[in-house]
Design a protein around this motif. Structure first.
Motif, PDB file in Angstrom:
ATOM      1  N   CYS A  26       0.853  -1.186   0.000  1.00 42.72           N
ATOM      2  CA  CYS A  26       0.000   0.000   0.000  1.00 42.72           C
ATOM      3  C   CYS A  26       0.890   1.236   0.000  1.00 42.72           C
ATOM      4  CB  CYS A  26      -0.885   0.015   1.236  1.00 42.72           C
ATOM      5  SG  CYS A  26      -1.978  -1.401   1.368  1.00 42.72           S
ATOM      6  N   GLN A  27       0.650   2.117  -0.969  1.00 41.36           N
ATOM      7  CA  GLN A  27       1.389   3.372  -1.062  1.00 41.36           C
ATOM      8  C   GLN A  27       0.401   4.483  -1.396  1.00 41.36           C
ATOM      9  OE1 GLN A  27       4.306   2.014  -4.064  1.00 41.36           O
ATOM     10  NE2 GLN A  27       5.869   2.470  -2.519  1.00 41.36           N
ATOM     11  N   GLY A  28       0.103   5.315  -0.409  1.00 38.02           N
ATOM     12  CA  GLY A  28      -0.879   6.375  -0.619  1.00 38.02           C
ATOM     13  C   GLY A  28      -2.233   5.802  -0.969  1.00 38.02           C
ATOM     14  N   ASP A  29      -2.762   6.197  -2.127  1.00 44.01           N
ATOM     15  CA  ASP A  29      -4.080   5.736  -2.570  1.00 44.01           C
ATOM     16  C   ASP A  29      -4.014   4.543  -3.512  1.00 44.01           C
ATOM     17  OD1 ASP A  29      -5.440   7.656  -1.126  1.00 44.01           O
ATOM     18  OD2 ASP A  29      -5.474   9.100  -2.768  1.00 44.01           O
ATOM     19  N   THR A  30      -2.863   3.866  -3.583  1.00 43.66           N
ATOM     20  CA  THR A  30      -2.759   2.706  -4.470  1.00 43.66           C
ATOM     21  C   THR A  30      -2.363   1.459  -3.693  1.00 43.66           C
ATOM     22  OG1 THR A  30      -0.440   3.098  -5.042  1.00 43.66           O
ATOM     23  CG2 THR A  30      -2.096   4.129  -6.457  1.00 43.66           C
ATOM     24  N   VAL A  31      -2.838   0.337  -4.205  1.00 48.91           N
ATOM     25  CA  VAL A  31      -2.522  -0.973  -3.634  1.00 48.91           C
ATOM     26  C   VAL A  31      -1.965  -1.827  -4.770  1.00 48.91           C
ATOM     27  CG1 VAL A  31      -3.439  -2.999  -2.459  1.00 48.91           C
ATOM     28  CG2 VAL A  31      -4.415  -0.744  -1.978  1.00 48.91           C
ATOM     29  N   THR A  32      -0.764  -2.355  -4.578  1.00 49.63           N
ATOM     30  CA  THR A  32      -0.141  -3.221  -5.579  1.00 49.63           C
ATOM     31  C   THR A  32      -0.180  -4.652  -5.074  1.00 49.63           C
ATOM     32  OG1 THR A  32       1.310  -1.441  -6.319  1.00 49.63           O
ATOM     33  CG2 THR A  32       1.958  -3.683  -6.910  1.00 49.63           C
ATOM     34  N   LEU A  33      -0.743  -5.532  -5.904  1.00 44.35           N
ATOM     35  CA  LEU A  33      -0.884  -6.948  -5.575  1.00 44.35           C
ATOM     36  C   LEU A  33       0.115  -7.742  -6.412  1.00 44.35           C
ATOM     37  CD1 LEU A  33      -4.769  -7.065  -5.903  1.00 44.35           C
ATOM     38  CD2 LEU A  33      -3.446  -6.645  -3.812  1.00 44.35           C
ATOM     39  N   THR A  34       0.779  -8.710  -5.776  1.00 46.39           N
ATOM     40  CA  THR A  34       1.717  -9.585  -6.481  1.00 46.39           C
ATOM     41  C   THR A  34       1.324 -11.025  -6.193  1.00 46.39           C
ATOM     42  OG1 THR A  34       3.481  -7.954  -6.146  1.00 46.39           O
ATOM     43  CG2 THR A  34       4.152 -10.167  -6.824  1.00 46.39           C
ATOM     44  N   ASP A  35       1.156 -11.835  -7.255  1.00 47.92           N
ATOM     45  CA  ASP A  35       0.791 -13.238  -7.047  1.00 47.92           C
ATOM     46  C   ASP A  35       2.046 -14.126  -7.018  1.00 47.92           C
ATOM     47  OD1 ASP A  35       1.505 -13.773  -9.717  1.00 47.92           O
ATOM     48  OD2 ASP A  35      -0.543 -14.172 -10.374  1.00 47.92           O
ATOM     49  N   ILE A  36       1.831 -15.421  -6.874  1.00 50.00           N
ATOM     50  CA  ILE A  36       2.971 -16.339  -6.724  1.00 50.00           C
ATOM     51  C   ILE A  36       3.795 -16.487  -7.991  1.00 50.00           C
ATOM     52  CG2 ILE A  36       2.023 -17.639  -4.802  1.00 50.00           C
ATOM     53  CD1 ILE A  36       1.150 -19.796  -6.765  1.00 50.00           C
ATOM     54  N   LEU A  37       3.254 -16.041  -9.120  1.00 50.61           N
ATOM     55  CA  LEU A  37       4.011 -16.065 -10.377  1.00 50.61           C
ATOM     56  C   LEU A  37       4.659 -14.711 -10.668  1.00 50.61           C
ATOM     57  CD1 LEU A  37       1.542 -18.148 -12.578  1.00 50.61           C
ATOM     58  CD2 LEU A  37       3.588 -18.938 -11.362  1.00 50.61           C
ATOM     59  N   GLU A  38       4.659 -13.818  -9.641  1.00 52.88           N
ATOM     60  CA  GLU A  38       5.262 -12.484  -9.728  1.00 52.88           C
ATOM     61  C   GLU A  38       4.515 -11.533 -10.658  1.00 52.88           C
ATOM     62  OE1 GLU A  38       7.691 -11.394  -7.670  1.00 52.88           O
ATOM     63  OE2 GLU A  38       7.772 -13.372  -6.750  1.00 52.88           O
ATOM     64  N   ARG A  39       3.270 -11.869 -11.052  1.00 50.21           N
ATOM     65  CA  ARG A  39       2.455 -10.933 -11.824  1.00 50.21           C
ATOM     66  C   ARG A  39       1.936  -9.872 -10.867  1.00 50.21           C
ATOM     67  NH1 ARG A  39      -0.957 -15.672 -14.584  1.00 50.21           N
ATOM     68  NH2 ARG A  39      -1.238 -15.991 -12.354  1.00 50.21           N
ATOM     69  N   GLN A  40       1.848  -8.633 -11.345  1.00 50.04           N
ATOM     70  CA  GLN A  40       1.401  -7.537 -10.492  1.00 50.04           C
ATOM     71  C   GLN A  40       0.260  -6.763 -11.139  1.00 50.04           C
ATOM     72  OE1 GLN A  40       4.836  -5.037  -9.734  1.00 50.04           O
ATOM     73  NE2 GLN A  40       5.229  -6.117  -7.814  1.00 50.04           N
ATOM     74  N   ILE A  41      -0.631  -6.269 -10.279  1.00 48.78           N
ATOM     75  CA  ILE A  41      -1.614  -5.282 -10.698  1.00 48.78           C
ATOM     76  C   ILE A  41      -1.644  -4.202  -9.622  1.00 48.78           C
ATOM     77  CG2 ILE A  41      -3.031  -6.878 -12.037  1.00 48.78           C
ATOM     78  CD1 ILE A  41      -5.094  -6.755  -9.762  1.00 48.78           C
ATOM     79  N   THR A  42      -1.948  -2.994 -10.034  1.00 51.59           N
ATOM     80  CA  THR A  42      -2.068  -1.867  -9.108  1.00 51.59           C
ATOM     81  C   THR A  42      -3.457  -1.282  -9.260  1.00 51.59           C
ATOM     82  OG1 THR A  42       0.305  -1.409  -9.231  1.00 51.59           O
ATOM     83  CG2 THR A  42      -1.102   0.371  -8.430  1.00 51.59           C
ATOM     84  N   VAL A  43      -4.133  -1.077  -8.132  1.00 51.45           N
ATOM     85  CA  VAL A  43      -5.478  -0.505  -8.128  1.00 51.45           C
ATOM     86  C   VAL A  43      -5.512   0.675  -7.166  1.00 51.45           C
ATOM     87  CG1 VAL A  43      -6.630  -2.664  -8.740  1.00 51.45           C
ATOM     88  CG2 VAL A  43      -6.274  -2.121  -6.349  1.00 51.45           C
ATOM     89  N   VAL A  57      -9.168 -10.872   1.080  1.00 50.88           N
ATOM     90  CA  VAL A  57      -8.879  -9.460   1.312  1.00 50.88           C
ATOM     91  C   VAL A  57      -9.828  -8.639   0.450  1.00 50.88           C
ATOM     92  CG1 VAL A  57      -7.129  -7.648   1.094  1.00 50.88           C
ATOM     93  CG2 VAL A  57      -6.436  -9.954   1.771  1.00 50.88           C
ATOM     94  N   ILE A  58     -10.374  -7.565   1.023  1.00 55.12           N
ATOM     95  CA  ILE A  58     -11.247  -6.668   0.269  1.00 55.12           C
ATOM     96  C   ILE A  58     -10.537  -5.321   0.137  1.00 55.12           C
ATOM     97  CG2 ILE A  58     -13.437  -5.414   0.231  1.00 55.12           C
ATOM     98  CD1 ILE A  58     -14.655  -7.719   1.827  1.00 55.12           C
ATOM     99  N   ILE A  59     -10.463  -4.828  -1.081  1.00 56.85           N
ATOM    100  CA  ILE A  59      -9.942  -3.497  -1.363  1.00 56.85           C
ATOM    101  C   ILE A  59     -11.130  -2.582  -1.596  1.00 56.85           C
ATOM    102  CG2 ILE A  59      -8.554  -2.072  -2.938  1.00 56.85           C
ATOM    103  CD1 ILE A  59      -6.874  -4.154  -1.446  1.00 56.85           C
ATOM    104  N   ALA A  60     -11.216  -1.503  -0.819  1.00 53.87           N
ATOM    105  CA  ALA A  60     -12.272  -0.509  -1.020  1.00 53.87           C
ATOM    106  C   ALA A  60     -11.785   0.457  -2.085  1.00 53.87           C
ATOM    107  CB  ALA A  60     -12.561   0.234   0.292  1.00 53.87           C
ATOM    108  N   PRO A  61     -12.554   0.627  -3.156  1.00 55.52           N
ATOM    109  CA  PRO A  61     -12.140   1.553  -4.213  1.00 55.52           C
ATOM    110  C   PRO A  61     -12.008   2.985  -3.690  1.00 55.52           C
ATOM    111  CG  PRO A  61     -14.072   0.271  -4.861  1.00 55.52           C
ATOM    112  CD  PRO A  61     -13.839   0.007  -3.414  1.00 55.52           C
ATOM    113  N   LYS A  62     -11.115   3.728  -4.306  1.00 54.92           N
ATOM    114  CA  LYS A  62     -10.955   5.141  -3.943  1.00 54.92           C
ATOM    115  C   LYS A  62     -12.240   5.870  -4.294  1.00 54.92           C
ATOM    116  CE  LYS A  62      -8.118   9.134  -4.924  1.00 54.92           C
ATOM    117  NZ  LYS A  62      -7.098   9.680  -5.779  1.00 54.92           N
ATOM    118  N   SER A  63     -12.717   6.639  -3.307  1.00 53.36           N
ATOM    119  CA  SER A  63     -13.981   7.356  -3.554  1.00 53.36           C
ATOM    120  C   SER A  63     -13.766   8.803  -3.915  1.00 53.36           C
ATOM    121  CB  SER A  63     -14.879   7.275  -2.340  1.00 53.36           C
ATOM    122  OG  SER A  63     -14.191   7.590  -1.161  1.00 53.36           O
TER     123      SER A  63
END
Length: 63
Positions: A26-43, A57-63
């Motif tokens: 978690c960095q500021g208003d973004t959350v970066t997810l990394t899976d076991i294959l090292e693929r990443q997405i940032t929301v 885990v539940i990510i609450a969208p930025k409002s």
């Protein structure tokens, strides 16, 4: 190893962002997810709930 499934706003199949998540950064208003294959997405948003025993885990969208 504890892996989680991350959802957008609610736990539902159609709200799943990523499964087998090994790392959440978690960095500021973004959350970066990394899976076991090292693929990443940032929301935009923040962690609303983390149930690590059940691997959900539940990510609450930025409002």
């Amino acid at each position: 190893m504890c892996l989680s499934t991350v959802y957008n706003g609610a736990i539902a199949d159609d709200r799943m962002l990523m499964s087998n998540v090994q790392q959440i950064l978690c960095q500021g208003d973004t959350v970066t997810l990394t899976d076991i294959l090292e693929r990443q997405i940032t929301v935009e948003g923040h962690i609303e709930m983390a149930d690590l025993v059940n691997g959900k885990v539940i990510i609450a969208p930025k409002s």
